[in-house]
Design a protein around this motif. Structure first.
Motif, short mmCIF file in Angstrom:
data_model
loop_
_atom_site.label_atom_id
_atom_site.label_comp_id
_atom_site.label_asym_id
_atom_site.label_seq_id
_atom_site.Cartn_x
_atom_site.Cartn_y
_atom_site.Cartn_z
N ARG A 177 41.50 27.96 51.79
CA ARG A 177 42.59 28.49 50.92
C ARG A 177 43.02 27.45 49.63
O ARG A 177 42.52 26.27 49.76
CB ARG A 177 43.74 28.78 51.42
N VAL A 178 43.36 28.03 48.56
CA VAL A 178 43.45 27.30 47.36
C VAL A 178 44.25 26.13 47.61
O VAL A 178 45.58 26.25 48.23
CB VAL A 178 44.12 28.33 46.27
N GLY A 179 44.03 24.97 47.43
CA GLY A 179 45.00 23.71 47.50
C GLY A 179 44.77 23.20 48.74
O GLY A 179 45.37 21.97 48.77
N LEU A 180 44.60 23.71 49.62
CA LEU A 180 44.78 23.28 51.33
C LEU A 180 43.57 22.00 51.28
O LEU A 180 42.43 21.97 50.71
CB LEU A 180 44.38 24.34 52.30
N TRP A 181 43.98 21.16 51.98
CA TRP A 181 43.32 19.91 52.56
C TRP A 181 43.14 19.59 54.03
O TRP A 181 44.01 18.57 54.35
CB TRP A 181 43.95 18.65 51.74
N PRO A 182 42.72 20.45 54.84
CA PRO A 182 42.70 19.92 56.39
C PRO A 182 41.84 18.89 56.66
O PRO A 182 40.83 18.99 55.92
CB PRO A 182 42.28 21.36 56.69
N ALA A 183 42.22 18.56 57.77
CA ALA A 183 41.35 17.25 58.34
C ALA A 183 41.49 17.20 59.71
O ALA A 183 42.53 17.36 60.36
CB ALA A 183 41.83 16.00 57.32
N LEU A 184 40.59 16.44 60.44
CA LEU A 184 40.30 16.15 61.66
C LEU A 184 39.86 14.76 61.54
O LEU A 184 38.80 14.36 61.21
CB LEU A 184 39.40 16.72 62.53
N CYS A 284 49.17 26.25 49.43
CA CYS A 284 49.79 26.00 50.60
C CYS A 284 50.14 27.33 51.34
O CYS A 284 51.43 27.58 51.72
CB CYS A 284 51.20 25.40 50.16
N ASP A 285 49.16 27.96 51.46
CA ASP A 285 49.18 29.06 52.31
C ASP A 285 47.97 29.15 53.25
O ASP A 285 46.85 29.59 52.76
CB ASP A 285 49.20 30.38 51.49
N GLY A 286 47.88 29.11 54.37
CA GLY A 286 46.94 28.94 55.42
C GLY A 286 47.11 28.43 56.48
O GLY A 286 48.24 27.51 56.88
N ALA A 287 46.26 28.37 57.74
CA ALA A 287 46.40 27.92 59.15
C ALA A 287 45.10 27.29 59.63
O ALA A 287 44.07 27.98 59.44
CB ALA A 287 47.05 28.78 59.97
N MET A 288 45.33 25.98 60.25
CA MET A 288 44.21 25.67 61.10
C MET A 288 44.61 26.03 62.57
O MET A 288 45.37 25.97 62.95
CB MET A 288 44.17 24.17 61.07
N SER A 289 43.27 26.58 63.10
CA SER A 289 43.48 26.90 64.70
C SER A 289 42.46 25.85 65.30
O SER A 289 41.30 25.79 65.03
CB SER A 289 42.84 28.57 64.86
N VAL A 290 43.23 25.37 66.33
CA VAL A 290 42.33 24.39 67.35
C VAL A 290 42.29 24.82 68.67
O VAL A 290 43.43 25.37 69.32
CB VAL A 290 43.03 23.13 67.17
N ARG A 291 41.18 25.03 69.24
CA ARG A 291 41.07 25.78 70.50
C ARG A 291 41.03 24.50 71.75
O ARG A 291 41.31 24.74 72.69
CB ARG A 291 39.81 26.61 70.71
N SER A 292 40.32 23.39 71.14
CA SER A 292 40.20 22.35 72.34
C SER A 292 39.99 20.85 71.39
O SER A 292 39.45 20.60 70.32
CB SER A 292 39.19 22.61 73.25
N VAL A 293 40.42 19.90 72.31
CA VAL A 293 40.17 18.72 71.94
C VAL A 293 39.82 17.80 73.14
O VAL A 293 40.86 17.82 73.97
CB VAL A 293 41.39 17.99 71.21
N ASP A 294 38.83 17.24 73.18
CA ASP A 294 38.11 16.68 74.24
C ASP A 294 37.56 14.91 73.98
O ASP A 294 36.96 14.99 72.86
CB ASP A 294 37.06 17.25 74.82
N VAL A 295 37.92 14.01 74.94
CA VAL A 295 37.26 12.70 74.72
C VAL A 295 36.54 12.28 75.78
O VAL A 295 37.07 12.39 76.91
CB VAL A 295 38.23 11.85 74.22
N TRP A 296 35.24 12.07 75.70
CA TRP A 296 34.69 11.60 76.89
C TRP A 296 34.28 9.85 76.58
O TRP A 296 34.13 9.46 75.53
CB TRP A 296 33.33 12.07 76.83
#
Length: 298
Positions: A177-184, A284-296
């Protein structure tokens, strides 16, 4: 998640110092130790390389089965977000150097959001980080009251899981979305910056997407990619971090390999939805959806 800004921040109690440490790079977090030092990134102009096309896989179930390549890996951390709230023994909703629970932001970057716990929720076995354009009281870098144009959500594993080396895999939908800066991304557990390892950073809408390494005492390594249906489909973002090499994967495809300037300090995971610009009546209008975070680890 990123490209960087470079700046330095001291943000403890009401005293924060800012130091710009470079230009022309993309962003990294503003890191600030409780004792006093912190560093953050700066902003990049044009993409440094031609985007690599990445083919999307079909379903979240398929993506979650990807996992690390090779033998000897053991699952050390797994979060599939069951239940109706975050496990506070593992997760926090602000940067770990922040004292108190009134929210936070990244003072080292040009960001417009104030992170609040209320913008983080869990439902349907999915973590939601929600950005909304709502005037929100917060603080500036000097600890004085400041109104932010919007509020958003972030999480870190700092309270419950810090690690050195491993295969990190995140299944997520990334807002475009406009202006958003999501990160992992992965940040150093000692609050110093660099280093930083970005599984993904995205500037919306469709402005720039990439994976990044911000090493100590060396220029950043940047790879821009094109990801179909970034917001509408589940994608797997992964990084294999060993003593001698880092490999980035998106939907099982190798997009970058680095064998120099590898970080050797323990790190922790962060997911956040920042806002880097606010056009009139937008942003500033939107959402991140996270289903899983795994570490091996091996």
């Amino acid at each position: 998640m990123k490209a960087r800004l470079i700046a330095a921040v001291v943000a403890v109690a009401a005293v924060v110092a800012l130091v710009v440490a470079g230009a022309g790079q993309f962003r990294g977090p503003s890191r600030s130790s409780r004792s006093g030092a912190s560093i953050a990134p700066a902003r990049q102009s044009a993409p440094a390389s031609r985007p690599a096309s990445v083919t999307a896989l079909s379903s979240a179930a398929t993506l979650q089965r990807l996992g690390p390549r090779g033998t000897g890996w053991k699952l050390k951390f797994a979060s599939n977000f069951s239940g109706s709230q975050l496990d506070s023994r593992v997760w926090d909703t602000c940067y770990p150097w922040v004292i108190g629970s009134s929210g936070c932001t990244n003072f080292g970057n040009s960001e417009y959001e104030w992170y609040l716990p209320g913008q983080v929720s869990v439902s349907g076995r999915v973590l939601h980080l929600v950005a909304r354009r709502v005037p929100t009281p917060g603080r500036n870098a000097s600890g004085k009251p400041k109104e932010y144009a919007c509020r958003s959500g972030m999480v870190t594993t700092y309270p419950g899981f810090r690690f050195r080396y491993g295969y990190v895999q995140v299944v997520a939908r990334i807002p475009d979305r406009v202006g958003l800066w999501p990160a992992l991304w992965l940040a150093a557990a000692n609050f110093r910056w660099p280093p930083e390892i970005d599984l993904l950073e995205h500037w919306g809408p469709n402005f720039r997407t990439g994976v990044y390494l911000h090493p100590v005492s060396a220029p950043p390594v940047i790879k821009h990619v094109q990801i179909p249906n970034l917001a509408s489909q589940w994608h797997t973002f992964a990084v294999s971090w060993t003593y001698s090499r880092i490999v980035w994967y998106i939907d099982g495809h190798t997009v970058l390999t680095v064998s120099k300037h590898i970080p050797h300090t323990p790190m922790y995971f962060i997911a956040n939805v920042a806002d880097y610009k606010l056009p009139a009546g937008q942003g500033c209008d939107g959402a991140m959806s996270v289903r899983s975070v795994d570490v091996w680890q091996r």
